[in-house]
Design an enzyme around this catalytic site. Structure first.
Site, PDB file in Angstrom:
ATOM      1  N   CYS A 234      44.520  36.481  40.977  1.00 24.81           N
ATOM      2  CA  CYS A 234      43.236  35.917  41.379  1.00 24.81           C
ATOM      3  C   CYS A 234      43.456  35.197  42.698  1.00 24.81           C
ATOM      4  CB  CYS A 234      42.682  34.997  40.293  1.00 24.81           C
ATOM      5  SG  CYS A 234      43.776  33.621  39.870  1.00 24.81           S
TER       6      CYS A 234
ATOM      7  N   ARG B 186      34.571  38.014  47.111  1.00 26.03           N
ATOM      8  CA  ARG B 186      35.891  37.602  47.604  1.00 26.03           C
ATOM      9  C   ARG B 186      36.846  38.799  47.605  1.00 26.03           C
ATOM     10  NH1 ARG B 186      38.370  32.478  44.867  1.00 26.03           N
ATOM     11  NH2 ARG B 186      39.776  32.681  46.650  1.00 26.03           N
TER      12      ARG B 186
END
Length: 271
Positions: free
Chosen positions: A230, A172
């Protein structure tokens, strides 16, 4: 107070500790049905999406909750100004870390995360119950801002002048895939530090010395300031907990990537 507690230590304090069951899994299923099947005696369930975050929107998928609503949720859970609080889950510790950070952000220092979660409690042969306690009558009043936070501009600046850690999975971070947010990639200048590398295969945090070495290798011990983000500010709280164990001060960017990508003018890096 150390930020984590072992199952054996918790067993000695049960009855004097406010227990919060914060079961949360990215993408579901809801945590309350699992809580109802068995939880640590005395624990009350706390819903991360509804009670530990505000409505999703321009501030990201899990923005900071309204302080009044958060305070009411904590009082229902039995939290008072003098409470020792322990939080746990049955997954990877992200939900409890979010509760740990939020309580401290709201001025309540006496909170710890059960190291290894419910699996550690079960492994120690300790009991579970299906009895749900009545709503608590705590007196906790939030004092929001007791911990600093980063906004998008401050996060971008920190990526240039200090160390901004991206706690997401490497694929990611690189932008190979993005299963949740509309844009793939990372904040330019951020360094990948996956949350999963802070724990052992059974979910216990690495020893503090190992965590210090890990973050030192990423530049955290020499950077003037360290920040963490995040996808939506949940797993980053877990990384902040690991940094705390390592003795390294750090600041959360609560909006994280899900807020960053709401503005198409913000730059995106890949690779």
């Amino acid at each position: 107070m150390q930020p984590i507690i072992s199952a054996a230590e918790l067993a000695e304090t049960t009855g004097r500790t406010v227990l919060l069951d914060v079961r949360y899994r990215l993408g579901g299923p809801p945590g309350h049905p699992e809580y109802a099947k068995g939880h640590i005696p005395g624990a009350r369930y706390v819903d991360l999406d509804a009670e530990l975050a505000g409505p999703p929107g321009a501030g990201g998928r899990h923005p900071l909750p309204d302080p009044e609503q958060f305070g009411a949720a904590m009082r229902r859970a039995g939290v008072s100004a003098d409470s020792d609080v322990v939080v746990y889950d049955d997954w990877n510790g992200w939900g409890p870390a979010r509760a740990w950070w939020l309580l401290r952000w709201a001025g309540h220092e006496r909170v710890r995360v059960l190291d290894g979660g419910l699996a550690a409690w079960r492994a120690a042969g300790l009991p579970l119950t299906t009895d749900e306690p009545a709503p608590g009558k705590g007196d906790f009043v939030p004092r929001p801002g007791s911990l600093p936070v980063l906004d998008a501009d401050a996060a971008a600046d920190l990526a240039r002048t200090g160390l901004l850690l991206d706690a997401r999975a490497p694929e990611r971070y690189r932008g190979d895939i993005e299963p949740i947010d509309p844009v793939a990639g990372h904040i330019p200048g951020a360094v990948n530090a996956p949350t999963t590398e802070n724990v052992t295969p059974d979910g216990h945090f690495l020893p503090a010395a190992d965590l210090t070495r890990r973050f030192a290798a990423l530049g955290a011990t020499t950077a003037p300031h360290v920040g963490v983000y995040c996808g939506s500010g949940v797993s980053a709280a877990h990384e902040l907990l690991a940094l705390t164990l390592a003795g390294i001060p750090a600041t959360l960017y609560p909006g994280s990537w899900s807020e960053w990508t709401t503005n198409p003018s913000r730059p995106v890096a890949k690779g």
